[in-house]
Design a protein around this motif. Structure first.
Motif, PDB file in Angstrom:
ATOM      1  N   SER A 101      -1.246   0.708 -10.320  1.00 36.81           N
ATOM      2  CA  SER A 101      -1.379  -0.515  -9.527  1.00 36.81           C
ATOM      3  C   SER A 101      -0.522  -1.654 -10.061  1.00 36.81           C
ATOM      4  N   THR A 102      -0.213  -1.644 -11.356  1.00 34.52           N
ATOM      5  CA  THR A 102       0.496  -2.781 -11.948  1.00 34.52           C
ATOM      6  C   THR A 102       1.941  -2.905 -11.474  1.00 34.52           C
TER       7      THR A 102
ATOM      8  N   PHE B 217      -3.831  -9.647  -2.133  1.00 41.12           N
ATOM      9  CA  PHE B 217      -3.552  -8.506  -3.011  1.00 41.12           C
ATOM     10  C   PHE B 217      -3.093  -8.987  -4.379  1.00 41.12           C
TER      11      PHE B 217
ATOM     12  N   GLY C  26       0.818  -1.208   0.000  1.00 41.19           N
ATOM     13  CA  GLY C  26       0.000   0.000   0.000  1.00 41.19           C
ATOM     14  C   GLY C  26       0.850   1.255   0.000  1.00 41.19           C
TER      15      GLY C  26
ATOM     16  N   VAL D 111       3.020  -2.181  -8.642  1.00 41.99           N
ATOM     17  CA  VAL D 111       2.915  -2.682  -7.271  1.00 41.99           C
ATOM     18  C   VAL D 111       2.704  -4.195  -7.293  1.00 41.99           C
ATOM     19  N   LEU D 112       1.846  -4.661  -8.192  1.00 43.50           N
ATOM     20  CA  LEU D 112       1.649  -6.098  -8.367  1.00 43.50           C
ATOM     21  C   LEU D 112       2.961  -6.770  -8.748  1.00 43.50           C
TER      22      LEU D 112
ATOM     23  N   HIS E 138       2.365   1.767  -3.438  1.00 43.06           N
ATOM     24  CA  HIS E 138       1.381   2.354  -4.350  1.00 43.06           C
ATOM     25  C   HIS E 138       1.279   3.862  -4.143  1.00 43.06           C
TER      26      HIS E 138
ATOM     27  N   ASP F 101      -1.084   1.593 -15.635  1.00 45.89           N
ATOM     28  CA  ASP F 101      -1.800   1.826 -14.381  1.00 45.89           C
ATOM     29  C   ASP F 101      -0.839   1.739 -13.201  1.00 45.89           C
TER      30      ASP F 101
ATOM     31  N   GLY G  47      -4.920  -8.667  -7.919  1.00 44.23           N
ATOM     32  CA  GLY G  47      -4.207  -7.925  -8.951  1.00 44.23           C
ATOM     33  C   GLY G  47      -4.067  -8.705 -10.241  1.00 44.23           C
TER      34      GLY G  47
END
Length: 367
Positions: free
Chosen positions: A241-242, A325, A65, A244-245, A68, A239, A329
């Motif tokens: 978020s990617t 998570f 988190g 972070v994944l 991100h 994105d 993801g």
């Protein structure tokens, strides 16, 4: 818990035409002013090979988190600094529109241009590098030896560079193909020990083909600046978020490999030749065609390869609290697809590549 950090390279583009703009100097000057005024840490932003791009690095963190939040923050800061030069930033692995890149100033970049010629002059690509902490060079090399077969799956997941010089390349990650023209890029052999790793690096620099250790561009390497393993196979992702994944998966790979080494298990003896095929296939297909399965090196569906990666690192993900998570993801990435699929869909709906860049610049800023 191992710390993790991310470096992202962003494309600088005209807000209206979508064409790359050589304004990195102005962007970095704005960042320096912000650092002098105490608005942000110094050295967060750096120049890259071409003036049409800029790089930032997050601080090392433990929680996904927080990572991100770091990525969203520094993308926004990069956009703010780019706006001072009437430009936008876009998380794109290559420029969709045609460009003649402008080499950044400096003795090192001049050397790169002279040595690598057209390969360097055309090299406007934006990647995402993930750093994960290791306890020693011995552990780090043991990790490098054991994660080799899995890295191509990360390339496929991150693929975000389908266009080059205004044309559809038929690749998901054409960035990976352009990058691998460089002589020290790509997969490497099993090293077996830190001594052999460092001897190989020294021999490569001593050959005269490379200027320094910073040009050891392996798919994964020991960082020259931090006590980390640095995985370098991913496109910059559209994105926020990617990455972070990807970081969670890379941390899982590092931890899984370290545990295997400590248990006395040998590194997989997959040839570098096969790994090059896997890397090429991942760049070609992205998530829209067959990949080579990391355990068999035979063609398989993308979802099968991604699920195999998830299972491989499952225990490490659970111990880090990242299991749910990562599962969510992966589901969120497989359904709509990676950046390459998004860019192609945008071209189909918008009709021109300038609109693709404008849309992607806006999406880069979304959380």
């Amino acid at each position: 818990m191992r710390s993790v950090g991310v470096e992202e390279e962003l494309l600088l583009a005209d807000a209206e035409t979508g064409e790359p703009r050589a304004v990195a100097g102005a962007v970095l000057a704005a960042a320096d002013r912000a650092a002098e005024e105490g608005e942000e840490p110094s050295h967060t932003f750096e120049a890259e090979l071409q003036e049409e791009q800029v790089e930032f690095a997050t601080k090392p963190v433990m929680e996904m988190g927080e990572l991100h939040e770091e990525i969203v923050r520094w993308r926004a800061e990069a956009a703010k600094h780019a706006a001072t030069a009437d430009a936008v930033v876009a998380a794109l692995g290559t420029s969709p529109l045609a460009v003649r890149p402008s080499l950044s100033p400096g003795h090192r970049y001049d050397w790169v241009s002279r040595q690598f010629g057209m390969t360097a002059q055309e090299q406007l690509t934006c990647g995402c590098h993930v750093h994960v902490s290791v306890e020693s060079d011995e552990e780090g090399v043991a990790v490098l030896d054991r994660i080799r077969p899995w890295l191509s799956v990360l390339t496929a997941m991150s693929a975000n560079s389908p266009f080059w010089q205004g044309e559809d390349t038929r690749y998901g990650s054409y960035r990976s193909r352009v990058w691998n023209r460089l002589p020290a890029a790509g997969p490497v052999d099993v090293f077996g020990s830190p001594d052999r790793y460092h001897a190989e690096v020294k021999a490569m620099v001593d050959s005269g083909v490379l200027r320094d250790k910073g040009m050891i561009w392996f798919d994964a390497r020991l960082s020259a600046s931090y006590p980390t393993v640095e995985v370098r196979v991913a496109d910059v992702c559209l994105d926020a978020s990617t990455p972070v994944l990807l970081a969670a998966l890379v941390r899982g790979l590092v931890e899984t490999a370290a545990r295997s080494w400590k248990a006395g298990e040998p590194a997989p003896r997959v040839s570098t030749g096969l790994l090059r095929l896997a890397s090429w296939q991942a760049g070609r297909s992205g998530l829209d065609g067959p990949l080579l399965h990391p355990e068999t090196m035979r063609e398989t569906a993308p979802v099968t390869a991604v699920e195999a990666l998830y299972r491989h690192v499952g225990d490490a993900l659970a111990d880090a609290g990242d299991e749910e998570f990562v599962r969510a993801g992966i589901a969120g990435l497989l359904e709509p697809g990676n950046g390459a699929r998004v860019q192609r869909a945008l071209l189909g709906s918008e009709g021109d590549l300038a609109s693709v860049v404008r849309h992607c610049a806006r999406r880069t800023m979304e959380g």
